[in-house]
Design a protein around this motif. Structure first.
Motif, mmCIF file in Angstrom:
data_model
loop_
_atom_site.group_PDB
_atom_site.id
_atom_site.type_symbol
_atom_site.label_atom_id
_atom_site.label_comp_id
_atom_site.label_asym_id
_atom_site.label_seq_id
_atom_site.Cartn_x
_atom_site.Cartn_y
_atom_site.Cartn_z
ATOM 1 N N ALA A 37 5.797 -6.717 -21.889
ATOM 2 C CA ALA A 37 6.043 -7.031 -20.484
ATOM 3 C C ALA A 37 5.651 -5.889 -19.559
ATOM 4 C CB ALA A 37 7.524 -7.368 -20.278
ATOM 5 N N VAL A 38 5.334 -4.748 -20.147
ATOM 6 C CA VAL A 38 5.011 -3.548 -19.369
ATOM 7 C C VAL A 38 3.537 -3.212 -19.544
ATOM 8 C CG1 VAL A 38 5.475 -1.090 -19.079
ATOM 9 C CG2 VAL A 38 7.362 -2.659 -19.590
ATOM 10 N N SER A 39 2.853 -2.963 -18.438
ATOM 11 C CA SER A 39 1.460 -2.533 -18.498
ATOM 12 C C SER A 39 1.302 -1.239 -17.715
ATOM 13 C CB SER A 39 0.538 -3.612 -17.916
ATOM 14 O OG SER A 39 0.494 -3.547 -16.509
ATOM 15 N N SER A 40 0.154 -0.610 -17.882
ATOM 16 C CA SER A 40 -0.114 0.615 -17.132
ATOM 17 C C SER A 40 -0.150 0.348 -15.631
ATOM 18 C CB SER A 40 -1.435 1.238 -17.592
ATOM 19 O OG SER A 40 -2.518 0.333 -17.410
ATOM 20 N N ASP A 41 -0.374 -0.921 -15.237
ATOM 21 C CA ASP A 41 -0.359 -1.272 -13.817
ATOM 22 C C ASP A 41 1.023 -1.092 -13.195
ATOM 23 O OD1 ASP A 41 -2.968 -1.992 -14.261
ATOM 24 O OD2 ASP A 41 -2.641 -4.148 -14.112
ATOM 25 N N HIS A 42 2.059 -1.045 -14.016
ATOM 26 C CA HIS A 42 3.421 -0.880 -13.503
ATOM 27 C C HIS A 42 3.752 0.570 -13.142
ATOM 28 C CE1 HIS A 42 4.248 -4.848 -15.531
ATOM 29 N NE2 HIS A 42 4.885 -5.003 -14.381
ATOM 30 N N ASP A 43 2.936 1.513 -13.567
ATOM 31 C CA ASP A 43 3.230 2.909 -13.265
ATOM 32 C C ASP A 43 3.475 3.066 -11.761
ATOM 33 O OD1 ASP A 43 2.841 5.775 -12.635
ATOM 34 O OD2 ASP A 43 2.222 5.945 -14.716
ATOM 35 N N PRO A 44 4.646 3.589 -11.361
ATOM 36 C CA PRO A 44 4.983 3.643 -9.929
ATOM 37 C C PRO A 44 4.052 4.503 -9.093
ATOM 38 C CG PRO A 44 6.546 4.927 -11.227
ATOM 39 C CD PRO A 44 5.724 4.142 -12.207
ATOM 40 N N ARG A 45 3.257 5.355 -9.727
ATOM 41 C CA ARG A 45 2.324 6.177 -8.971
ATOM 42 C C ARG A 45 1.219 5.348 -8.314
ATOM 43 N NH1 ARG A 45 0.974 10.543 -13.505
ATOM 44 N NH2 ARG A 45 1.068 8.622 -14.737
ATOM 45 N N TRP A 46 1.023 4.114 -8.800
ATOM 46 C CA TRP A 46 0.052 3.229 -8.159
ATOM 47 C C TRP A 46 0.443 2.923 -6.711
ATOM 48 C CZ3 TRP A 46 -4.712 2.228 -9.379
ATOM 49 C CH2 TRP A 46 -5.133 2.255 -10.719
ATOM 50 N N MET A 47 1.737 2.974 -6.423
ATOM 51 C CA MET A 47 2.178 2.617 -5.079
ATOM 52 C C MET A 47 1.584 3.546 -4.025
ATOM 53 S SD MET A 47 3.927 0.021 -5.921
ATOM 54 C CE MET A 47 4.746 -0.467 -4.417
ATOM 55 N N SER A 48 1.579 4.835 -4.298
ATOM 56 C CA SER A 48 1.008 5.774 -3.329
ATOM 57 C C SER A 48 -0.510 5.658 -3.276
ATOM 58 C CB SER A 48 1.418 7.211 -3.676
ATOM 59 O OG SER A 48 0.886 7.619 -4.923
ATOM 60 N N VAL A 49 -1.136 5.349 -4.414
ATOM 61 C CA VAL A 49 -2.589 5.154 -4.426
ATOM 62 C C VAL A 49 -2.975 4.036 -3.461
ATOM 63 C CG1 VAL A 49 -4.536 4.333 -5.816
ATOM 64 C CG2 VAL A 49 -2.963 6.023 -6.761
ATOM 65 N N LEU A 50 -2.326 2.888 -3.604
ATOM 66 C CA LEU A 50 -2.673 1.724 -2.791
ATOM 67 C C LEU A 50 -2.269 1.907 -1.333
ATOM 68 C CD1 LEU A 50 -1.647 -0.983 -5.404
ATOM 69 C CD2 LEU A 50 -3.955 -0.180 -4.874
ATOM 70 N N LYS A 51 -1.154 2.578 -1.119
ATOM 71 C CA LYS A 51 -0.725 2.837 0.254
ATOM 72 C C LYS A 51 -1.720 3.753 0.973
ATOM 73 C CE LYS A 51 3.047 4.851 2.960
ATOM 74 N NZ LYS A 51 4.399 5.468 2.924
ATOM 75 N N ASN A 52 -2.115 4.835 0.312
ATOM 76 C CA ASN A 52 -2.996 5.812 0.952
ATOM 77 C C ASN A 52 -4.419 5.286 1.108
ATOM 78 O OD1 ASN A 52 -0.863 7.616 1.049
ATOM 79 N ND2 ASN A 52 -1.420 8.623 -0.870
ATOM 80 N N ALA A 53 -4.890 4.538 0.119
ATOM 81 C CA ALA A 53 -6.286 4.099 0.145
ATOM 82 C C ALA A 53 -6.489 2.807 0.929
ATOM 83 C CB ALA A 53 -6.801 3.916 -1.279
ATOM 84 N N LEU A 54 -5.513 1.904 0.879
ATOM 85 C CA LEU A 54 -5.676 0.597 1.507
ATOM 86 C C LEU A 54 -4.758 0.389 2.700
ATOM 87 C CD1 LEU A 54 -5.983 -1.583 -1.740
ATOM 88 C CD2 LEU A 54 -7.807 -0.558 -0.370
ATOM 89 N N PRO A 89 -2.016 -5.439 -5.322
ATOM 90 C CA PRO A 89 -3.446 -5.564 -5.040
ATOM 91 C C PRO A 89 -4.271 -4.642 -5.959
ATOM 92 C CG PRO A 89 -2.180 -5.203 -3.024
ATOM 93 C CD PRO A 89 -1.250 -4.975 -4.162
ATOM 94 N N TYR A 90 -5.507 -5.063 -6.231
ATOM 95 C CA TYR A 90 -6.479 -4.352 -7.068
ATOM 96 C C TYR A 90 -6.142 -4.442 -8.556
ATOM 97 C CZ TYR A 90 -9.683 -0.763 -8.829
ATOM 98 O OH TYR A 90 -10.665 -0.090 -9.533
ATOM 99 N N LEU A 91 -4.855 -4.581 -8.910
ATOM 100 C CA LEU A 91 -4.417 -4.585 -10.298
ATOM 101 C C LEU A 91 -4.128 -6.012 -10.766
ATOM 102 C CD1 LEU A 91 -2.031 -1.516 -10.004
ATOM 103 C CD2 LEU A 91 -4.408 -1.531 -10.810
ATOM 104 N N ASN A 92 -4.106 -6.204 -12.088
ATOM 105 C CA ASN A 92 -3.993 -7.552 -12.637
ATOM 106 C C ASN A 92 -2.620 -7.913 -13.180
ATOM 107 O OD1 ASN A 92 -6.702 -8.254 -12.196
ATOM 108 N ND2 ASN A 92 -7.356 -7.274 -14.102
ATOM 109 N N LEU A 93 -1.764 -6.909 -13.440
ATOM 110 C CA LEU A 93 -0.583 -7.197 -14.258
ATOM 111 C C LEU A 93 0.583 -6.295 -13.860
ATOM 112 C CD1 LEU A 93 -0.267 -9.245 -16.627
ATOM 113 C CD2 LEU A 93 -0.486 -7.313 -18.175
ATOM 114 N N ALA A 94 1.016 -6.396 -12.604
ATOM 115 C CA ALA A 94 2.054 -5.481 -12.123
ATOM 116 C C ALA A 94 3.244 -6.231 -11.545
ATOM 117 C CB ALA A 94 1.476 -4.523 -11.091
ATOM 118 N N GLY A 95 3.661 -7.291 -12.219
ATOM 119 C CA GLY A 95 4.770 -8.085 -11.723
ATOM 120 C C GLY A 95 6.129 -7.541 -12.131
ATOM 121 N N LEU A 96 7.061 -8.444 -12.309
ATOM 122 C CA LEU A 96 8.461 -8.131 -12.537
ATOM 123 C C LEU A 96 8.712 -7.602 -13.950
ATOM 124 C CD1 LEU A 96 11.454 -8.562 -11.478
ATOM 125 C CD2 LEU A 96 11.303 -10.824 -12.511
#
Length: 354
Positions: A29-46, A83-90
């Protein structure tokens, strides 16, 4: 149970969430897309607004749902994980926690008056507000052997012959990060124009490389000194070995198709994943029997279902999809634009696409 919403993540909370994900009982149920550091990536870039919903039981983290508010005048407002990622749900410990997180997310959708909330899952979850889903696309995932020689032996003769054709053109593979991001982005932007798709901003890739310095890297294929193909690899940031390497972005210049650079590059990508200790390689999502599906299948990749679920408040979940028939003429027009124009205009458009 306590439900909390965080718009800013400090290092302590990031570490806590990562620890929770790494120790979760249901590893699938866990993928690398869940890593919370993605949040700042998407916020800063998009330029998205971020919301992390977490559940606690006796101060222990028992559930996690990352969301980003995608908003533009052109398309509207959406909550997406992610966004941008495929598998970052609940991700949650039990059904009660899932329901509580989804209740809070549904309320967030109401507060921000979004058209719909999109949750990108591998397996669907049950909630009264999740009334629609899309499951026509699958992830194509290859179980990797322990070494590149075994990988070569496992490939069909036709695939090996195409790779050998690339060898005849004296192609070379180069690995790096920020030092080669311009070469990668030049190839990527041209390819996106040729596909008729607005290009992501360059700083999306610089943010990824800066945020994941140990696990994100670029691979560039050169022919006679020119970059003709490139890919972004993400080696699993939540698992030190046996994880999944994914390739969220890859491109090849069409005028060099005769060199078989794309096949040659993907062979090197797979070898690199093995070298980095990955157990599986995720080629990304494709519609079954499409051209990209067949490309990935020839390497031995097998389809794994994906379920993108929707809490729809108004409108049509297909309205802003690139494959919508209403965009056919716009795509044809985009393909005729100079690349410099698409690089200038594209990022402001793609920021608003969920």
């Amino acid at each position: 149970m306590q439900i909390q919403i965080h718009e800013q993540l400090d290092e302590t909370l990031i570490a806590e969430i990562r620890s929770y994900l790494q120790g979760h009982a249901d590893a699938d149920a866990v993928s690398s897309d869940h890593d919370p550091r993605w949040m700042s990536v998407l916020k800063n870039a998009l330029d998205h607004r971020t919301f992390v919903i977490i559940a606690r039981d006796e101060n222990q983290l028992v559930g996690y749902l990352p969301l980003e508010l995608v908003s533009s005048r052109l398309f509207g407002r959406f909550l997406v994980s992610l966004p941008y990622l495929n598998l970052a749900g609940l991700v949650a410990d039990d059904e009660t926690t899932k329901e509580a997180l989804l209740d809070e997310a549904s309320d967030l959708a109401r507060v921000h008056d979004v058209q719909y909330m999109e949750l990108r899952h591998g397996e669907g979850v049950t909630h009264d507000n999740l009334t629609q889903q899309r499951d026509e696309k699958v992830r194509m995932v290859l179980d990797l052997p322990t070494d590149s020689d075994a990988l070569w032996s496992n490939l069909k003769a036709k695939v090996r012959n195409q790779i050998r054709k690339g060898d005849k053109f004296d192609l070379s593979m180069h690995w790096g990060g920020l030092d080669i991001v311009d070469d990668f982005y030049n190839v990527f932007a041209i390819n996106m124009r040729d596909l008729g798709t607005p290009v992501y901003p360059r700083n999306l890739f610089t943010e990824i490389l800066r945020t994941f310095p140990e696990t994100a890297e670029l691979g560039i294929v050169r022919h006679e000194g020119q970059a003709i193909a490139g890919a972004l690899l993400i080696h699993d940031p939540l698992r030190t070995s046996g994880g999944i390497t994914q390739v969220p972005s890859a491109s090849t210049l069409r005028q060099f198709n005769h060199t078989n650079a794309n096949m040659w590059m993907y062979h090197h990508l797979l070898c690199r994943a093995i070298e980095r200790g990955a157990g599986r390689f995720d080629f990304g999502r494709s519609s079954e029997d499409s051209g990209t599906y067949r490309f990935k299948k020839q390497w031995g990749a097998l389809p794994i279902p994906t379920v993108w679920q929707y809490h729809v408040r108004r409108g049509d979940i297909n309205a802003v999809r690139p494959d919508s028939p209403k965009y056919k003429r716009r795509i044809e027009t985009w393909q005729k634009l100079p690349v410099w124009v698409t690089r200038l205009v594209g990022p402001s458009i793609v920021r608003g696409i969920p």
